[in-house]
Design a protein around this motif. Structure first.
Motif, PDB file in Angstrom:
ATOM      1  N   VAL A 158     -92.674 -21.858  37.057  1.00 60.15           N
ATOM      2  CA  VAL A 158     -92.078 -23.021  36.411  1.00 60.15           C
ATOM      3  C   VAL A 158     -90.908 -23.511  37.252  1.00 60.15           C
ATOM      4  O   VAL A 158     -89.895 -22.833  37.387  1.00 60.15           O
ATOM      5  CB  VAL A 158     -91.609 -22.684  34.979  1.00 60.15           C
ATOM      6  N   ASP A 159     -91.075 -24.679  37.826  1.00 61.38           N
ATOM      7  CA  ASP A 159     -90.026 -25.303  38.638  1.00 61.38           C
ATOM      8  C   ASP A 159     -90.381 -26.771  38.804  1.00 61.38           C
ATOM      9  O   ASP A 159     -91.209 -27.140  39.639  1.00 61.38           O
ATOM     10  CB  ASP A 159     -89.903 -24.632  40.005  1.00 61.38           C
ATOM     11  N   ALA A 160     -89.767 -27.616  37.998  1.00 59.65           N
ATOM     12  CA  ALA A 160     -90.145 -29.027  37.933  1.00 59.65           C
ATOM     13  C   ALA A 160     -89.855 -29.792  39.213  1.00 59.65           C
ATOM     14  O   ALA A 160     -90.390 -30.891  39.407  1.00 59.65           O
ATOM     15  CB  ALA A 160     -89.422 -29.698  36.759  1.00 59.65           C
ATOM     16  N   ARG A 161     -89.024 -29.250  40.100  1.00 58.61           N
ATOM     17  CA  ARG A 161     -88.625 -29.977  41.304  1.00 58.61           C
ATOM     18  C   ARG A 161     -89.328 -29.507  42.576  1.00 58.61           C
ATOM     19  O   ARG A 161     -89.059 -30.038  43.656  1.00 58.61           O
ATOM     20  CB  ARG A 161     -87.104 -29.856  41.501  1.00 58.61           C
ATOM     21  N   ARG A 162     -90.247 -28.544  42.468  1.00 62.12           N
ATOM     22  CA  ARG A 162     -90.820 -27.965  43.698  1.00 62.12           C
ATOM     23  C   ARG A 162     -92.348 -27.895  43.656  1.00 62.12           C
ATOM     24  O   ARG A 162     -92.953 -27.017  44.259  1.00 62.12           O
ATOM     25  CB  ARG A 162     -90.234 -26.575  43.926  1.00 62.12           C
ATOM     26  N   VAL A 186     -99.150 -34.646  42.880  1.00 61.55           N
ATOM     27  CA  VAL A 186     -99.232 -33.520  43.813  1.00 61.55           C
ATOM     28  C   VAL A 186    -100.525 -32.739  43.570  1.00 61.55           C
ATOM     29  O   VAL A 186    -101.289 -32.452  44.502  1.00 61.55           O
ATOM     30  CB  VAL A 186     -98.009 -32.591  43.665  1.00 61.55           C
ATOM     31  N   GLY A 187    -100.782 -32.387  42.328  1.00 60.12           N
ATOM     32  CA  GLY A 187    -101.987 -31.629  42.011  1.00 60.12           C
ATOM     33  C   GLY A 187    -103.259 -32.419  42.243  1.00 60.12           C
ATOM     34  O   GLY A 187    -104.250 -31.886  42.773  1.00 60.12           O
ATOM     35  N   LEU A 188    -103.255 -33.693  41.852  1.00 63.97           N
ATOM     36  CA  LEU A 188    -104.455 -34.511  42.008  1.00 63.97           C
ATOM     37  C   LEU A 188    -104.807 -34.733  43.471  1.00 63.97           C
ATOM     38  O   LEU A 188    -105.977 -34.641  43.861  1.00 63.97           O
ATOM     39  CB  LEU A 188    -104.249 -35.853  41.299  1.00 63.97           C
ATOM     40  N   MET A 189    -103.815 -35.033  44.291  1.00 64.00           N
ATOM     41  CA  MET A 189    -104.090 -35.251  45.708  1.00 64.00           C
ATOM     42  C   MET A 189    -104.536 -33.950  46.393  1.00 64.00           C
ATOM     43  O   MET A 189    -105.408 -33.966  47.263  1.00 64.00           O
ATOM     44  CB  MET A 189    -102.855 -35.817  46.405  1.00 64.00           C
ATOM     45  N   THR A 190    -103.949 -32.841  45.990  1.00 59.88           N
ATOM     46  CA  THR A 190    -104.357 -31.559  46.559  1.00 59.88           C
ATOM     47  C   THR A 190    -105.798 -31.239  46.178  1.00 59.88           C
ATOM     48  O   THR A 190    -106.600 -30.796  47.012  1.00 59.88           O
ATOM     49  CB  THR A 190    -103.421 -30.438  46.078  1.00 59.88           C
ATOM     50  N   THR A 250    -100.262 -29.627  37.963  1.00 58.13           N
ATOM     51  CA  THR A 250     -98.834 -29.870  38.228  1.00 58.13           C
ATOM     52  C   THR A 250     -98.300 -30.972  37.319  1.00 58.13           C
ATOM     53  O   THR A 250     -97.344 -31.649  37.658  1.00 58.13           O
ATOM     54  CB  THR A 250     -98.610 -30.268  39.703  1.00 58.13           C
ATOM     55  N   ALA A 251     -98.922 -31.151  36.160  1.00 55.92           N
ATOM     56  CA  ALA A 251     -98.526 -32.226  35.250  1.00 55.92           C
ATOM     57  C   ALA A 251     -97.318 -31.868  34.392  1.00 55.92           C
ATOM     58  O   ALA A 251     -96.727 -32.747  33.756  1.00 55.92           O
ATOM     59  CB  ALA A 251     -99.694 -32.618  34.343  1.00 55.92           C
ATOM     60  N   THR A 252     -96.974 -30.593  34.335  1.00 55.29           N
ATOM     61  CA  THR A 252     -95.804 -30.127  33.592  1.00 55.29           C
ATOM     62  C   THR A 252     -94.881 -29.434  34.593  1.00 55.29           C
ATOM     63  O   THR A 252     -95.194 -29.357  35.781  1.00 55.29           O
ATOM     64  CB  THR A 252     -96.216 -29.146  32.473  1.00 55.29           C
ATOM     65  N   VAL A 295    -105.348 -33.596  34.746  1.00 54.70           N
ATOM     66  CA  VAL A 295    -105.143 -35.021  35.009  1.00 54.70           C
ATOM     67  C   VAL A 295    -103.989 -35.594  34.197  1.00 54.70           C
ATOM     68  O   VAL A 295    -103.777 -36.791  34.153  1.00 54.70           O
ATOM     69  CB  VAL A 295    -106.431 -35.831  34.741  1.00 54.70           C
ATOM     70  N   GLY A 296    -103.214 -34.708  33.563  1.00 55.87           N
ATOM     71  CA  GLY A 296    -102.099 -35.183  32.769  1.00 55.87           C
ATOM     72  C   GLY A 296    -102.505 -35.385  31.324  1.00 55.87           C
ATOM     73  O   GLY A 296    -103.519 -34.870  30.884  1.00 55.87           O
ATOM     74  N   PRO A 297    -101.698 -36.157  30.616  1.00 53.56           N
ATOM     75  CA  PRO A 297    -100.594 -36.981  31.112  1.00 53.56           C
ATOM     76  C   PRO A 297     -99.414 -36.154  31.617  1.00 53.56           C
ATOM     77  O   PRO A 297     -99.204 -35.029  31.182  1.00 53.56           O
ATOM     78  CB  PRO A 297    -100.201 -37.810  29.890  1.00 53.56           C
TER      79      PRO A 297
END
Length: 218
Positions: free
Chosen positions: A30-34, A74-78, A8-10, A64-66
């Motif tokens: 693709v939805d940067a807000r959800r 969101v992705g890391l905690m999940t 969820t880094a992008t 892990v990004g950046p």
């Protein structure tokens, strides 16, 4: 082996299952807000498409990004939560490496660049689709123009700044399938993967206001 990969880094919310040989199911939106809203339904959909239960997963892979603070966490905690609940290892892969891997560019050098907002890009330079030689870093495109001059560039960050990246190409966003494939290759070769810890590279956009007054009773 059954790897559950997510990122969820992008702006993409992307999930995939990989059996150690190939991708068996994947989903990307693709939805940067959800990110928080879309990620778990995507996991459910991928598991259903593959016809497996969550407890069949043997390891979790997370980008892990950046990336921007809110989306990335969101992705890391999940991923961490799945790892703890299932009792399986959680591995990290640089999100930019996933874009490089999926680019199909075998003969470098080339650059991967994603949108870092604030008129900046997260970027790294590669010798080929599997070999990162510099970065990741965050910079204004104009400040790195000389370093990337003449190089092909992959990712949405490149398409946003054609004056710096005139040879921009896809994919625009990372796919979890690429992260899973990288992880499967490295695990099979006995190579180490990253810890599932975020590559923020800068402080979050949200800040505590200056001169903040405490209103709770002393």
């Amino acid at each position: 082996m059954l790897l559950l990969a997510l990122d969820t880094a992008t702006p993409a919310v992307t999930v995939a299952l990989h059996d150690g040989t190939s991708v068996v199911a994947e989903s990307s939106q693709v939805d940067a807000r959800r990110h928080g809203e879309l990620l778990l339904p995507a996991v459910d959909r991928v598991l259903a498409d593959a016809g497996v239960r969550l407890d069949a997963v043997t390891a979790v892979v997370t980008g892990v990004g950046p990336g921007p603070y809110t989306g990335l966490r969101v992705g890391l905690m999940t991923a961490d939560t799945f790892g703890l609940a299932l009792g399986v290892p959680v591995y990290g892969v640089c999100t930019l490496d996933g874009l490089a891997y999926a680019s199909g560019v075998e003969d470098g050098p080339f650059v991967v660049a994603t949108d870092a907002r604030r008129k900046e890009v997260y970027w790294a330079r590669y010798d080929d689709a599997r070999t990162r030689v510099t970065g990741p870093a965050v910079d204004r495109p104009a400040d790195i123009a000389e370093q990337v001059a003449g190089l092909p560039a992959v990712g949405a960050g490149a398409t946003l700044y054609p004056e710096t990246f005139p040879d921009a190409r896809g994919p625009a966003h990372v796919a979890a399938a690429a992260l899973a494939a990288i992880a499967a290759e490295k695990l099979a070769a006995g190579e180490e993967l990253l810890e599932p810890r975020p590559l923020y590279l800068r402080r979050p956009d949200a800040q505590v206001p200056k001169n903040y007054k405490v209103v709770t009773p002393k």
